[in-house]
Design an enzyme around this catalytic site. Sequence first.
Site, PDB file in Angstrom:
ATOM      1  CE  LYS A  36       1.168-128.837 -24.493  1.00 48.43           C
ATOM      2  NZ  LYS A  36       0.649-129.373 -23.227  1.00 48.43           N
ATOM      3  CB  SER A  38       9.470-125.564 -23.011  1.00 45.64           C
ATOM      4  OG  SER A  38       8.978-125.791 -24.307  1.00 45.64           O
TER       5      SER A  38
END
Length: 319
Positions: free
Chosen positions: A44, A277
């Site tokens: 991110k 994830s």
Amino acid sequence: MDDVKASILSAIGNTPMVRLNRTGCRNIEIYVKLEYYNPSFSIKDRIAIGMIEDAERKGIINKGDTVIEKTSGNTGTGLAIACAVKGYHFVTVMSAGNSMEKAQMLKALGAEVVLVPQQPGEDTDTVSRKDNEAVERKTDELTEKLQAYRPNQYINPVNYLVHEYTTGSEIIKQTDGNIDAFVAYIGTGGTFVGISSALKKFRKDIKCYPVEPESAQFLAGKPVITTRHKIQGGGHAVKPPYWDESLVDGYLSVTDDEAINVARYLAAKEGLFTGYSGGANVAAAMKLDDSMKRGSIVVTILPDTGLKYLSSDLYKFDD
């Protein structure tokens, strides 16, 4: 002095790629892109600096302004670093269901952290759709109250464009274009849409597979059993605003146990310490083994580090 970065922001991107060697797959080779090499240990960082610099170019924010974002933690840490370097006050709003390491890291990076209590009846160490909606309401309220700029990763096109022009391009270069399939867990959708766009423009026959929790296969058009799963950052049974179905060659799903077990395997057998994830991505990639030709190359992402989940079930072991 060519190797000296002007600031930590210049260290974002150009992350390494590693081949997995002990998956037991017969037909496919799995390559993972190590996004925890970014400054805040997450993929991110790429969209965080992209959204801030886009707002600067448009004259939306100036030094000293307040930036606010709803996040599961990783976009928040990326924005915290960008705001610290560039001189903005940063407020992050997140569910108490996310791992506490993320909140602690945000505070250390100078962010103001607003934790939204989980909704009645929702499980700890998970962020359900109800929890996510509560965080959204709180973010809207604070954005207006503080007169803050909200990049809003969920609807900001920079989210996927950054991945198309950086992450996707890096993958093509690192593999010399020798890639047969790409797999990515769906949160905001930016990683999948951006990278898949780059890959499809490079070669249309590259197969791209989004990944969802088995209990919430919303995009795949299956009944949603529950959004109470442990794979943080996504699986909230919501269609991303910029979702592009033309990029999808099929859907994959994983259970909590599959994500956890594969994350633990990656750490113990491959030396790759990732989060939920990351485990989900590799677990899903492994499911392509029976359907692909021998020697096929499947690329996926390890979005963040396992260090952000030490207080969760992911790395709790029975002694």
